[in-house]
Design an enzyme around this catalytic site. Structure first.
Site, mmCIF file in Angstrom:
data_model
loop_
_atom_site.group_PDB
_atom_site.id
_atom_site.type_symbol
_atom_site.label_atom_id
_atom_site.label_comp_id
_atom_site.label_asym_id
_atom_site.label_seq_id
_atom_site.Cartn_x
_atom_site.Cartn_y
_atom_site.Cartn_z
ATOM 1 N N SER A 99 -22.788 -9.638 -28.471
ATOM 2 C CA SER A 99 -22.223 -8.524 -29.238
ATOM 3 C C SER A 99 -21.138 -8.998 -30.196
ATOM 4 O O SER A 99 -20.718 -8.276 -31.081
ATOM 5 C CB SER A 99 -21.604 -7.509 -28.276
ATOM 6 O OG SER A 99 -20.438 -8.079 -27.694
ATOM 7 N N GLY A 100 -20.665 -10.212 -29.992
ATOM 8 C CA GLY A 100 -19.529 -10.671 -30.789
ATOM 9 C C GLY A 100 -18.229 -10.534 -30.026
ATOM 10 O O GLY A 100 -17.210 -11.066 -30.409
ATOM 11 N N GLY A 101 -18.263 -9.801 -28.904
ATOM 12 C CA GLY A 101 -17.068 -9.659 -28.076
ATOM 13 C C GLY A 101 -16.860 -10.919 -27.247
ATOM 14 O O GLY A 101 -17.769 -11.736 -27.089
ATOM 15 N N VAL A 102 -15.647 -11.045 -26.705
ATOM 16 C CA VAL A 102 -15.315 -12.283 -26.001
ATOM 17 C C VAL A 102 -16.158 -12.443 -24.730
ATOM 18 O O VAL A 102 -16.586 -13.563 -24.410
ATOM 19 C CB VAL A 102 -13.787 -12.375 -25.715
ATOM 20 C CG1 VAL A 102 -13.318 -11.247 -24.840
ATOM 21 C CG2 VAL A 102 -13.431 -13.714 -25.089
ATOM 22 N N ASP A 103 -16.456 -11.355 -24.030
ATOM 23 C CA ASP A 103 -17.181 -11.501 -22.759
ATOM 24 C C ASP A 103 -18.594 -12.046 -22.977
ATOM 25 O O ASP A 103 -18.991 -13.024 -22.342
ATOM 26 C CB ASP A 103 -17.267 -10.154 -22.024
ATOM 27 C CG ASP A 103 -15.895 -9.546 -21.808
ATOM 28 O OD1 ASP A 103 -14.910 -10.306 -21.869
ATOM 29 O OD2 ASP A 103 -15.806 -8.327 -21.597
ATOM 30 N N SER A 104 -19.342 -11.404 -23.863
ATOM 31 C CA SER A 104 -20.716 -11.894 -24.041
ATOM 32 C C SER A 104 -20.707 -13.275 -24.689
ATOM 33 O O SER A 104 -21.574 -14.108 -24.408
ATOM 34 C CB SER A 104 -21.574 -10.896 -24.833
ATOM 35 O OG SER A 104 -21.138 -10.775 -26.152
ATOM 36 N N SER A 105 -19.714 -13.554 -25.525
ATOM 37 C CA SER A 105 -19.660 -14.875 -26.167
ATOM 38 C C SER A 105 -19.433 -15.972 -25.138
ATOM 39 O O SER A 105 -20.104 -17.008 -25.158
ATOM 40 C CB SER A 105 -18.530 -14.938 -27.201
ATOM 41 O OG SER A 105 -18.759 -14.012 -28.227
ATOM 42 N N GLU A 156 4.643 -10.716 -6.864
ATOM 43 C CA GLU A 156 3.667 -10.785 -7.952
ATOM 44 C C GLU A 156 4.159 -10.185 -9.260
ATOM 45 O O GLU A 156 3.548 -10.388 -10.294
ATOM 46 C CB GLU A 156 2.354 -10.108 -7.520
ATOM 47 C CG GLU A 156 2.411 -8.594 -7.313
ATOM 48 C CD GLU A 156 2.947 -8.156 -5.932
ATOM 49 O OE1 GLU A 156 3.565 -8.996 -5.243
ATOM 50 O OE2 GLU A 156 2.767 -6.990 -5.569
ATOM 51 N N GLY A 170 0.845 -1.195 0.000
ATOM 52 C CA GLY A 170 0.000 0.000 0.000
ATOM 53 C C GLY A 170 0.873 1.235 0.000
ATOM 54 O O GLY A 170 2.064 1.158 0.341
ATOM 55 N N HIS A 215 8.042 -7.647 -3.790
ATOM 56 C CA HIS A 215 6.781 -7.979 -4.464
ATOM 57 C C HIS A 215 6.918 -9.277 -5.269
ATOM 58 O O HIS A 215 7.522 -9.274 -6.332
ATOM 59 C CB HIS A 215 6.371 -6.824 -5.386
ATOM 60 C CG HIS A 215 5.927 -5.629 -4.611
ATOM 61 N ND1 HIS A 215 4.634 -5.450 -4.211
ATOM 62 C CD2 HIS A 215 6.625 -4.581 -4.115
ATOM 63 C CE1 HIS A 215 4.531 -4.332 -3.508
ATOM 64 N NE2 HIS A 215 5.737 -3.780 -3.432
ATOM 65 N N CYS A 244 5.099 -6.293 1.609
ATOM 66 C CA CYS A 244 5.440 -4.870 1.686
ATOM 67 C C CYS A 244 4.682 -4.201 2.833
ATOM 68 O O CYS A 244 4.895 -4.537 3.993
ATOM 69 C CB CYS A 244 5.168 -4.207 0.340
ATOM 70 S SG CYS A 244 5.940 -2.581 0.185
ATOM 71 N N TYR A 245 3.761 -3.298 2.554
ATOM 72 C CA TYR A 245 3.013 -2.644 3.634
ATOM 73 C C TYR A 245 2.346 -3.684 4.534
ATOM 74 O O TYR A 245 2.323 -3.539 5.764
ATOM 75 C CB TYR A 245 1.952 -1.705 3.051
ATOM 76 C CG TYR A 245 1.206 -0.919 4.115
ATOM 77 C CD1 TYR A 245 1.655 0.329 4.511
ATOM 78 C CD2 TYR A 245 0.071 -1.444 4.740
ATOM 79 C CE1 TYR A 245 1.003 1.039 5.502
ATOM 80 C CE2 TYR A 245 -0.586 -0.748 5.735
ATOM 81 C CZ TYR A 245 -0.121 0.492 6.112
ATOM 82 O OH TYR A 245 -0.770 1.192 7.078
#
Ligand code: XMP
Length: 515
Positions: free
Chosen positions: A225-231, A173, A57, A171, A84-85
């Site tokens: 919509s054709g986008g990956v999320d809605s697909s 990550e 943080g 870190h 870290c924090y």
């Protein structure tokens, strides 16, 4: 209910890498969620996580209003890793010594491991790591063993295995800490005893079961919509409840070349998902006639989209459930109240508001974008849809800029965009770019000379950017020979175009789209 997957919670103390920690944990194979550090003890207990990670943080543990770490979190009987924090707050709470160092430590550092203990087991005595701090731990609390140090951090890693408490100043990550993943994995697998079962396949299975349970025998509708999320959301739902789902694909005439056909082909022909494809080009263009101002165009398109969708829902007898492709980043953003929200508000255009009266099915609520892609691939979505670059809801209408959106201009822009995508795909660069597209200044013509004759034609702008999240972006350094091929093909293949230019603006100060 199916059996629960093991979970490790990341408590967010405001660090810039907090989300990344949760992602890395998931990459190791353990489900992880990010919660604010103010989360109640009851909530943590109720979730029964296998372990806790306290993020970094920006605050100094000594600054006024610095987030405190409630001692009870360290006494839940589950392992805790402070980063870290998070480590400093733990040390301070348990009676160690944290002080502001004269010199901060930012960037790559050399870590010297004196004792490996449990946490650093299997990693080398000397390794590099990524630091970003000013305060530092000078003395471990009673009961802890100091494991490692760096030039500016006398205690850069510590542990008290008997109490299950661990801390690292660096870190793990970020990619600049080469043994970061190994250390996280040790924490998750050896220390927390997690079953490392989180995988795209297990996520898909779990979501399908949850959808089935939520929806029961009811009907579901999904705006594709054709986008990956809605697909991905649609396909998961179809696998869960089959033909109880109907997808609605609204072709507003503002899509790219062949895009509508590809969506219909994938869903209707390959996956046999009941699909209503609405050809709404005429009505959108009619409503857009005369509109030149960007926000006005967005408003028209947004309203019209909702109207068309509502008509279709009514025709289907108003199903009870609506599938939405909401992602985990949207969930964190709206819950966490971080600053990004206002810039993004207009980005829902072309989507559906929450108050349409449906109950929502949101199978991607817990997933990051890259995980959505992995799940998509795992359930057999074609690569073209899995890896599609983001495309704005208002489509090409906001890429015919500074003037009216007409069918002729859209056609021209579609042809230019097709050439660009074709060349970028052939050069193998499509996935590396966040977005690549063309912009057409609506009312701008320039003089040229073609075949010994004067021409007066349109200018096409090439816009290509790299980005992680669209909040910031860099203009992509496309190879010159690629740009040359694109420009000459556009001018040769599209008679109305006689000039091609490249946009070299990053975001900020520009935005990715021109409108
Ligand atoms: P900007 O242009 O603000 O865009 O840098 C950031 C990302 O959002 C997309 N975008 C939109 N998406 N409706 C959408 O669904 C919109 O009105 C809209 N405007 C921009 C843009 O393509 C980029 O990925």
């Amino acid at each position: 209910m199916q059996t629960r997957l093991d979970e490790v919670l990341v408590l967010d103390f405001g660090g810039q890498y907090s989300q990344l920690i949760a992602r890395r944990v998931r990459e190791c194979g353990v489900f992880s969620e990010l919660l604010p550090h103010t989360v109640s003890l009851e909530e943590v207990r109720a979730r029964a996580p296998r372990g806790l990670i306290l993020s970094g943080g920006p605050a100094s543990v000594y600054s006024e209003g610095a987030p405190r770490l409630p001692r009870e979190l360290l006494e839940l009987g589950i392992p805790v890793l402070g980063i870290c924090y998070g480590m400093q707050a733990m040390v301070l709470e348990l009676g160690g010594r944290v002080e502001g160092a004269a010199i901060g430590e930012f960037g790559r550092s050399a870590l010297k491991v004196r004792e490996h203990g449990r946490l650093l087991a299997g990693t080398p005595d000397e390794q590099s790591c990524w630091m970003s701090h000013r305060d530092t731990v000078f003395e471990a609390p009673p009961g802890f063993v100091a494991l490692a140090s760096s030039s500016e951090s006398p205690v850069a890693a510590l542990e008290d295995p008997a109490r299950g408490l661990y801390g690292i100043q660096f870190h793990p990550e970020v990619v600049h800490t080469p043994y970061g993943n190994a250390i996280l994995k040790t924490f998750l697998e050896d220390i927390c005893g997690c079953d490392m079962a989180w995988s795209p396949e297990s996520v898909a299975e779990r979501q399908i079961a949850e959808i089935r349970e939520q929806v029961g025998a009811e009907r579901v509708i999904c705006g594709l919509s054709g986008g990956v999320d809605s697909s991905v959301a649609a396909l998961l739902t179809h696998k869960a409840v089959g033909d109880q789902l109907t997808c609605v694909f609204v072709d507003h005439g503002l899509m790219r070349k062949n895009e509508g056909d590809q969506v219909v082909a994938a869903f209707r022909d390959t996956f046999h998902v009941p699909l209503v494809a609405v050809d709404a080009e005429d009505r959108f263009l009619r409503r857009l006639a005369g509109a030149t101002e960007p926000e006005r165009k967005r408003k028209i398109i947004g309203e019209e989209f909702i109207r068309v969708f509502e008509e279709q829902a009514a025709a289907l007898g108003n199903p009870r459930f609506l599938v939405q492709g909401t992602l985990y980043s949207d969930v964190i953003e709206s819950g966490g109240g971080h600053g990004a929200a206002t810039i993004k508000s207009h980005h829902n255009v072309g989507g559906l508001p929450e108050d349409l009266g449906f109950e929502l099915v949101e199978p991607l609520r817990m997933l990051f974008k890259d995980e959505v892609r992995e799940v998509g691939a795992a359930i057999g979505l074609p690569e073209r849809l899995v890896w599609r670059q983001p495309f704005p809801g208002p489509g090409l209408a906001i890429r015919v800029v500074g003037g009216e959106v007409t069918k002729e201009r859209l056609e021209l822009l579609r042809d230019a965009d097709f050439v660009l995508q074709d060349e970028i795909r052939s050069a193998g660069l499509y996935r590396e770019l966040w977005q690549s597209f063309c912009v057409l200044p609506a009312d701008l013509r320039t003089v040229g000379v073609q075949g010994d004759e004067r021409s007066y034609g349109y200018v096409v702008v090439i816009r290509a950017v790299t980005s992680d999240d669209a909040m910031t972006a860099d203009w992509a350094r496309l190879p010159y020979d690629l740009i040359e091929r694109v420009a000459s093909r556009m001018i040769n293949e599209i008679p109305q175009v006689n000039r091609v230019v490249l946009d070299v603006t990053s975001k900020p100060p520009g935005t990715i789209e021109w409108e």
